[in-house]
Design a protein around this motif. Structure first.
Motif, PDB file in Angstrom:
ATOM      1  N   LYS A 176       3.920   1.597  -1.091  1.00 58.12           N
ATOM      2  CA  LYS A 176       4.426   1.776  -2.645  1.00 58.12           C
ATOM      3  C   LYS A 176       3.434   2.170  -3.483  1.00 58.12           C
ATOM      4  CE  LYS A 176       7.314  -0.848  -5.807  1.00 58.12           C
ATOM      5  NZ  LYS A 176       7.964  -2.081  -6.312  1.00 58.12           N
ATOM      6  N   ASP A 177       2.253   1.932  -3.335  1.00 64.28           N
ATOM      7  CA  ASP A 177       0.988   2.451  -4.272  1.00 64.28           C
ATOM      8  C   ASP A 177       0.950   3.731  -4.183  1.00 64.28           C
ATOM      9  OD1 ASP A 177       0.542  -0.170  -5.423  1.00 64.28           O
ATOM     10  OD2 ASP A 177      -0.992  -0.604  -4.045  1.00 64.28           O
ATOM     11  N   ALA A 209       1.085   6.939  -6.819  1.00 60.38           N
ATOM     12  CA  ALA A 209       0.248   7.956  -6.892  1.00 60.38           C
ATOM     13  C   ALA A 209       0.710   9.147  -6.702  1.00 60.38           C
ATOM     14  CB  ALA A 209      -0.912   7.657  -6.012  1.00 60.38           C
ATOM     15  N   ALA A 245       0.758  -1.228   0.130  1.00 62.40           N
ATOM     16  CA  ALA A 245       0.029  -0.031  -0.177  1.00 62.40           C
ATOM     17  C   ALA A 245       0.793   1.276   0.000  1.00 62.40           C
ATOM     18  CB  ALA A 245      -0.955   0.091   1.219  1.00 62.40           C
TER      19      ALA A 245
END
Length: 190
Positions: free
Chosen positions: A3-4, A8, A1
């Motif tokens: 890394k996401d 973003a 999460a």
């Protein structure tokens, strides 16, 4: 999460910078600074012996001179030095220095010294009509004055984030018009 979330943030940064300069997010690369952005373009162009770059060394920051000196030494390109008039770079002088072997015109939108602005649109219109890459150093302008890469005919726009963009040291952004990006051959890929 986590890394996401970082990815973003990167995409939001590209989207926001693209909107700021009237480009598309896919035309924006993250770099470490202006120097890297300028060098990415300089080394990716399809140079041939006898080609030239048009630049005004009198008002340019050294970071927009060194890449061309290196290419002159390695590939034999010519550096066409446009004289400034009392510290001012005029569009008509830049245009007059171009010939049929010019591959790139490069300049700063506002010189770091003496801090004068160049009229980009006539140069961009001229270079676009002749398929010459128009590369602009936006160190002194990004986030301070409005730069519209489409209206000005800019093909490449390199910035660092620590000045007018109020970002961090060690980060830059590079715009490269999509139709040129598809024709360039970068020295390194990742």
């Amino acid at each position: 999460a986590e890394k996401d979330g970082m990815f973003a943030t990167i995409e939001r940064t590209r989207e926001r910078f693209a909107k700021l300069i009237n480009a598309h997010a896919g035309e924006i690369a993250i770099t470490k600074n202006i120097s890297e952005g300028l060098n990415i373009i300089a080394t990716a162009l399809p140079w041939r012996v006898g080609d030239n770059v048009v630049v005004c060394r009198e008002v340019e920051h050294p970071n927009n001179i060194f890449p061309w000196a290196g290419l002159k030494r390695r590939l034999g390109i010519e550096i066409r030095d446009v004289p400034a008039r009392a510290g001012r770079l005029l569009a008509e002088d830049v245009i007059a220095a171009v010939d049929d072997r010019t591959r790139i015109v490069t300049l700063c939108e506002v010189s770091f010294s003496p801090g004068l602005r160049v009229d980009l649109a006539p140069i961009g219109k001229f270079t676009r009509a002749r398929d010459i890459f128009f590369l602009v150093d936006g160190a002194q302008t990004a986030g301070i004055v409005h730069t519209d890469v489409e209206a000005s005919g800019i093909d490449g726009f390199a910035v660092s984030t620590q000045k007018g963009l109020l970002g961090i040291y060690g980060m830059g952004l590079l715009y490269c018009r999509q139709s040129w990006a598809e024709r360039l051959n970068p020295v390194y890929l990742a």
